[in-house]
Design a protein around this motif. Sequence first.
Motif, short mmCIF file in Angstrom:
data_model
loop_
_atom_site.label_atom_id
_atom_site.label_comp_id
_atom_site.label_asym_id
_atom_site.label_seq_id
_atom_site.Cartn_x
_atom_site.Cartn_y
_atom_site.Cartn_z
N SER A 75 0.81 -1.22 0.00
CA SER A 75 0.00 0.00 0.00
C SER A 75 0.85 1.27 0.00
CB SER A 75 -0.94 0.01 1.20
OG SER A 75 -0.21 -0.06 2.41
N TRP A 76 2.04 1.22 0.53
CA TRP A 76 2.90 2.40 0.61
C TRP A 76 3.86 2.53 -0.57
CZ3 TRP A 76 7.59 0.13 0.74
CH2 TRP A 76 7.71 -1.10 1.37
N SER A 77 3.71 1.69 -1.58
CA SER A 77 4.70 1.62 -2.66
C SER A 77 4.82 2.88 -3.51
CB SER A 77 4.42 0.43 -3.57
OG SER A 77 3.25 0.65 -4.33
N LYS A 78 3.81 3.73 -3.51
CA LYS A 78 3.87 4.94 -4.33
C LYS A 78 4.17 6.20 -3.52
CE LYS A 78 0.73 3.15 -7.80
NZ LYS A 78 1.50 3.09 -9.01
N GLU A 79 4.45 6.04 -2.23
CA GLU A 79 4.68 7.20 -1.37
C GLU A 79 6.07 7.82 -1.52
OE1 GLU A 79 3.92 6.29 2.72
OE2 GLU A 79 1.92 5.52 2.29
N TYR A 80 7.01 7.10 -2.08
CA TYR A 80 8.40 7.56 -2.08
C TYR A 80 8.85 8.20 -3.38
CZ TYR A 80 8.52 5.12 2.29
OH TYR A 80 8.25 4.73 3.57
N ILE A 81 8.16 7.90 -4.48
CA ILE A 81 8.56 8.43 -5.77
C ILE A 81 7.33 8.95 -6.49
CG2 ILE A 81 9.65 7.92 -7.99
CD1 ILE A 81 10.96 5.51 -6.68
N ALA A 82 7.28 10.24 -6.74
CA ALA A 82 6.19 10.78 -7.54
C ALA A 82 6.32 10.20 -8.95
CB ALA A 82 6.26 12.30 -7.59
N GLU A 83 5.24 9.76 -9.53
CA GLU A 83 5.21 9.14 -10.86
C GLU A 83 6.02 7.85 -10.91
OE1 GLU A 83 4.61 12.02 -14.33
OE2 GLU A 83 6.15 13.00 -13.11
N GLY A 84 6.07 7.16 -9.79
CA GLY A 84 6.80 5.90 -9.74
C GLY A 84 6.33 5.04 -8.60
N SER A 85 7.07 3.99 -8.34
CA SER A 85 6.70 3.09 -7.24
C SER A 85 7.91 2.27 -6.81
CB SER A 85 5.58 2.15 -7.68
OG SER A 85 6.00 1.37 -8.78
N ILE A 86 7.76 1.68 -5.63
CA ILE A 86 8.77 0.78 -5.09
C ILE A 86 8.05 -0.50 -4.67
CG2 ILE A 86 10.38 0.37 -3.18
CD1 ILE A 86 10.99 3.35 -3.20
N HIS A 87 8.56 -1.64 -5.12
CA HIS A 87 8.01 -2.94 -4.76
C HIS A 87 9.14 -3.80 -4.22
CE1 HIS A 87 4.54 -1.60 -6.95
NE2 HIS A 87 5.15 -1.66 -8.12
N LEU A 88 8.76 -4.90 -3.58
CA LEU A 88 9.75 -5.87 -3.12
C LEU A 88 9.66 -7.12 -3.98
CD1 LEU A 88 9.36 -5.57 0.75
CD2 LEU A 88 11.19 -4.67 -0.69
N ILE A 89 10.82 -7.69 -4.29
CA ILE A 89 10.88 -8.92 -5.08
C ILE A 89 11.55 -9.99 -4.23
CG2 ILE A 89 11.86 -10.06 -7.11
CD1 ILE A 89 11.93 -7.38 -8.52
N TYR A 90 10.96 -11.17 -4.25
CA TYR A 90 11.59 -12.34 -3.62
C TYR A 90 12.03 -13.25 -4.75
CZ TYR A 90 12.34 -16.62 -1.03
OH TYR A 90 12.90 -17.75 -0.50
N GLN A 91 13.31 -13.58 -4.79
CA GLN A 91 13.88 -14.46 -5.80
C GLN A 91 14.53 -15.61 -5.06
OE1 GLN A 91 13.63 -13.90 -9.11
NE2 GLN A 91 14.80 -15.69 -9.71
N GLN A 92 13.90 -16.77 -5.07
CA GLN A 92 14.33 -17.90 -4.26
C GLN A 92 15.79 -18.28 -4.49
OE1 GLN A 92 12.04 -21.54 -4.74
NE2 GLN A 92 12.11 -21.84 -2.54
N ASP A 93 16.27 -18.18 -5.71
CA ASP A 93 17.66 -18.56 -6.00
C ASP A 93 18.66 -17.42 -5.79
OD1 ASP A 93 17.17 -16.93 -8.18
OD2 ASP A 93 17.24 -18.56 -9.64
N ASP A 94 18.18 -16.25 -5.36
CA ASP A 94 19.01 -15.08 -5.06
C ASP A 94 19.82 -14.60 -6.26
OD1 ASP A 94 19.94 -13.02 -3.36
OD2 ASP A 94 21.79 -14.14 -2.97
N LEU A 95 19.37 -14.91 -7.48
CA LEU A 95 20.09 -14.44 -8.66
C LEU A 95 19.52 -13.11 -9.13
CD1 LEU A 95 20.47 -17.74 -10.73
CD2 LEU A 95 22.19 -16.59 -9.32
N LEU A 96 20.38 -12.14 -9.24
CA LEU A 96 20.00 -10.83 -9.77
C LEU A 96 20.17 -10.89 -11.28
CD1 LEU A 96 19.33 -7.82 -9.26
CD2 LEU A 96 21.78 -7.43 -9.04
N ASN A 97 19.08 -10.78 -12.01
CA ASN A 97 19.18 -10.83 -13.47
C ASN A 97 18.16 -9.91 -14.11
OD1 ASN A 97 16.70 -12.42 -14.25
ND2 ASN A 97 17.65 -13.85 -12.82
N SER A 98 18.37 -9.59 -15.34
CA SER A 98 17.52 -8.61 -16.02
C SER A 98 16.14 -9.14 -16.34
CB SER A 98 18.20 -8.11 -17.29
OG SER A 98 18.49 -9.20 -18.14
#
Length: 175
Positions: free
Chosen positions: A100-123
């Motif tokens: 619910s708070w994902s749009k409070e920090y960036i006007a015209e944007g958002s912040i979400h959390l991602i869970y990646q079980q294998d901890d691989l950062l990829n595009s």
Amino acid sequence: MQRKAFIKKLLITFSALALLIVRYIVLCNTPAKLEHREKSFINSCEKTLKNTIYSDIFINGSSIRRGQQMPSSVSKLFEQRKDLEQIDTTDNGSVIFILSWSKEYIAEGSIHLIYQQDDLLNSNMVPLDFLQQDWILSTSENEISYNGGGSDGRGYIRITRIKPCWFRLEQYFPT
């Protein structure tokens, strides 16, 4: 004379009140507040996610919104976290939490959390089909970013590792 003094006191009171409101807005939307909210969410659901509901989220489909039919294990997560609005999944196993708070920090944007079980950062952690524009991809050990979208090319998408298996997805799309 009394009227001038009254008006002066009234102006001082309104100025002080305006200053308090500005301080409140700034303090409520600081990076420290964001980090606290993220840590709170991660700490409260990490064990449940790893041990029980990761597969239940994928069984339900690509998007689960608060109030929809869902497995009871996932429903418990929504009950536990009143700030959780939606859970999205991607083909590569990423789970994206929209809060619910994902749009409070960036006007015209958002912040979400991602869970990646294998901890691989990829595009491919998030579906970015609209990236057919001239975005520029940058990568490092703990961050991937796309720059150059939106109005005047000022937009960006940034995925940052905040702890093992957990990432912050920050998006800014100026119009």
